[in-house]
Write an enzyme that holds these catalytic residues in place. Structure first.
Site, PDB file in Angstrom:
ATOM      1  N   TYR A 190     -34.523 -52.760  -8.480  1.00 13.20           N
ATOM      2  CA  TYR A 190     -35.352 -51.981  -8.285  1.00 13.20           C
ATOM      3  C   TYR A 190     -34.813 -50.114  -7.659  1.00 13.20           C
ATOM      4  O   TYR A 190     -34.863 -49.450  -7.062  1.00 13.20           O
ATOM      5  CB  TYR A 190     -36.889 -52.053  -7.867  1.00 13.20           C
ATOM      6  CG  TYR A 190     -37.814 -52.488  -8.988  1.00 13.20           C
ATOM      7  CD1 TYR A 190     -36.894 -52.869 -10.301  1.00 13.20           C
ATOM      8  CD2 TYR A 190     -38.435 -52.347  -9.145  1.00 13.20           C
ATOM      9  CE1 TYR A 190     -37.363 -53.350 -11.597  1.00 13.20           C
ATOM     10  CE2 TYR A 190     -39.579 -53.325 -10.339  1.00 13.20           C
ATOM     11  CZ  TYR A 190     -39.155 -53.571 -11.070  1.00 13.20           C
ATOM     12  OH  TYR A 190     -39.849 -54.082 -12.121  1.00 13.20           O
ATOM     13  N   LYS A 234     -34.995 -67.611  -9.624  1.00 20.38           N
ATOM     14  CA  LYS A 234     -33.911 -67.802 -11.001  1.00 20.38           C
ATOM     15  C   LYS A 234     -32.942 -68.435 -10.209  1.00 20.38           C
ATOM     16  O   LYS A 234     -31.889 -67.855 -10.498  1.00 20.38           O
ATOM     17  CB  LYS A 234     -34.395 -66.572 -11.748  1.00 20.38           C
ATOM     18  CG  LYS A 234     -33.671 -66.253 -12.669  1.00 20.38           C
ATOM     19  CD  LYS A 234     -34.344 -67.230 -14.068  1.00 20.38           C
ATOM     20  CE  LYS A 234     -33.726 -67.954 -15.424  1.00 20.38           C
ATOM     21  NZ  LYS A 234     -34.299 -68.752 -16.258  1.00 20.38           N
ATOM     22  N   ASP A 291     -40.038 -68.557 -14.797  1.00 23.97           N
ATOM     23  CA  ASP A 291     -40.111 -68.535 -16.251  1.00 23.97           C
ATOM     24  C   ASP A 291     -41.423 -69.520 -15.894  1.00 23.97           C
ATOM     25  O   ASP A 291     -42.220 -69.516 -16.984  1.00 23.97           O
ATOM     26  CB  ASP A 291     -39.271 -69.590 -16.978  1.00 23.97           C
ATOM     27  CG  ASP A 291     -38.305 -69.982 -16.504  1.00 23.97           C
ATOM     28  OD1 ASP A 291     -37.987 -70.640 -15.474  1.00 23.97           O
ATOM     29  OD2 ASP A 291     -37.341 -70.576 -16.930  1.00 23.97           O
ATOM     30  N   ASP A 329     -43.744 -57.942  -9.899  1.00 22.16           N
ATOM     31  CA  ASP A 329     -44.364 -57.108 -10.880  1.00 22.16           C
ATOM     32  C   ASP A 329     -44.940 -57.081 -11.679  1.00 22.16           C
ATOM     33  O   ASP A 329     -45.993 -57.164 -12.421  1.00 22.16           O
ATOM     34  CB  ASP A 329     -43.067 -55.879 -11.373  1.00 22.16           C
ATOM     35  CG  ASP A 329     -43.855 -54.024 -11.654  1.00 22.16           C
ATOM     36  OD1 ASP A 329     -44.947 -54.356 -12.119  1.00 22.16           O
ATOM     37  OD2 ASP A 329     -43.112 -53.842 -12.175  1.00 22.16           O
ATOM     38  N   ASP A 375     -48.866 -58.445 -12.622  1.00 21.86           N
ATOM     39  CA  ASP A 375     -49.919 -58.130 -13.633  1.00 21.86           C
ATOM     40  C   ASP A 375     -50.723 -59.080 -15.221  1.00 21.86           C
ATOM     41  O   ASP A 375     -52.044 -58.652 -14.942  1.00 21.86           O
ATOM     42  CB  ASP A 375     -49.458 -56.872 -14.742  1.00 21.86           C
ATOM     43  CG  ASP A 375     -49.568 -55.861 -14.729  1.00 21.86           C
ATOM     44  OD1 ASP A 375     -49.858 -54.836 -12.913  1.00 21.86           O
ATOM     45  OD2 ASP A 375     -49.286 -54.596 -15.058  1.00 21.86           O
TER      46      ASP A 375
END
Ligand code: NAD
Length: 365
Positions: free
Chosen positions: A139, A199, A231, A255, A259
């Site tokens: 980001y 990852k 994952d 992020d 959620d």
């Protein structure tokens, strides 16, 4: 203890008022003294001062020990240029206060197990903490851009790109936050385990992340560290979420996973959050937005904001006993059967925002 109070837009002022009631009662019970100073933020600030984060609001936040934040966002301003939209206020505060660590507990009170979309036995008693890095990763990477015509249009562009990047100090400081949180939680009976989500099998940035977290772990021999690919973590969060204790991860994975975790608990109206800087000063806000669809009706759930105030007491103001008192009071009102509409079973009786706040205040005693 100086607290900047920024109620913001939509349901923000309604829910912040209830958290302030709780803080005021705590002053008497615990012999504390809070200096509360209010300022406009978001759409309200744009209306009154022409900018979503006026200089005076930013200065107040910078001078405070902690910021209690409601929410920003108002559909009336959706057509403003991006820099003047209410949501820019929260990004500006994060940047200016150096808030690099986002702490989001996902906690499901046993009384609300029916509100979750998962089976009660999978989630009842869930109490995990997600620590998300907030100011780095893809980001904020450079270069970012699109190979396209100077007018900036995407149509017909051959490609677009962003760059994932983390520096060693950025990873070290968020790892310390996670290990220290695990240590604090261990004292309260949790497992003392940090799961670092990466990852590393595909991305160099996250092999580096994994290595640096492993190095920082040497300072915390009392805490167990495990590594998990993102994952798999996404899958485990819905398969067996109670196996986690503290999850630490980068900005983008955090992020998404935070959620996902928030929905395990059934209602976004219950979830607090803290965003901390290197000096443990921080901004505390509910995980939800300004809920314009229910603003002004006195029916919003104030518990996420009240629990955010409890996090503020614990992480920025060093008042563990007062924080625990708030959390116990919230549990008590739920046990007594009080429900705002968002957490009520269909057809069951509900209470409004102020009645819920008053009940928590009464339960503090
Ligand atoms: P939202 O979280 O505001 O609302 C989503 C749904 O949840 C709505 O139906 C709402 O009524 C309900 N809800 C949210 N909080 C509730 C509460 N305390 N009690 C009961 N019900 C509650 O998300 P949205 O509708 O996508 O966004 C609305 C505005 O909020 C947008 O302008 C968005 O940009 C902004 N927003 C701000 C923040 C923030 O201030 N940090 C975070 C997220 C969204």
């Amino acid at each position: 203890m100086k607290i900047a109070v920024l109620p913001g837009d939509g349901i923000g002022p309604e829910i912040v008022a209830e958290a302030v009631k709780v803080l005021q009662r705590l002053q008497a019970i615990h012999g504390l003294r809070f200096e509360l100073e209010y300022a406009d933020v978001g759409g309200t600030a744009y209306t009154n001062h022409g900018h979503p984060l006026p200089e005076a609001t930013l200065r107040l936040a910078q001078a405070a020990d902690a910021v209690l934040f409601g929410s920003v966002g108002d559909p009336r301003y959706d057509n403003l240029e991006r820099a003047l939209r209410p949501e820019q206020a929260i990004l500006g505060l994060r940047k200016n206060l150096g808030l690099f660590a986002n702490l989001r507990p996902a906690l499901l009170y046993a009384e609300l197990a029916d509100a979750s979309s998962l089976k009660p036995e999978v989630v009842a008693g869930l109490d995990i903490l997600i620590v998300r890095e907030l100011t780095g990763d893809i980001y904020f990477g450079q270069p970012r851009g699109r190979r396209t015509a100077p007018d900036g249009a995407f149509a017909g562009a051959p490609e677009a790109f962003d760059t994932m990047r983390y520096s060693r100090p950025e990873i070290e400081r968020i790892a310390h936050v996670a290990f220290q949180a695990a240590r604090t939680r261990r004292a309260a009976g949790h497992a003392g385990r940090v799961t670092s989500v990466d990852k590393a099998n595909v991305l160099e940035t996250f092999q580096f992340w994994k290595d640096v977290v492993t190095e920082v772990h040497k300072d915390y021999p009392d805490i167990t560290l495990e590594h998990m690919y993102v994952d798999n973590a996404a899958m485990q969060l819905v398969r067996a979420p109670k196996k986690f204790d503290v999850i630490v991860t980068g900005n983008m994975f955090g992020d998404i996973l935070s959620d996902e975790a928030s929905m395990l608990t059934g209602s976004i109206g219950m979830l607090p959050s803290a965003s901390l800087n290197a000096e443990q000063r921080g901004l505390y806000e509910p995980s939800h937005g300004s809920a314009p669809d229910i603003a002004g009706r006195g029916i919003a759930n104030p518990l996420a904001t009240i629990l955010s105030a409890a996090m503020m007491l614990r992480y920025s103001l060093g008042q563990d006993a007062a924080a625990a008192r708030v959390e116990t009071a919230v549990q008590q009102v739920l046990r007594d059967g009080l429900r705002t509409a968002d957490i009520a079973q269909p057809g069951a009786a509900t209470v409004g925002t102020a009645a819920m706040g008053d009940a928590v205040v009464a339960a503090l005693d």
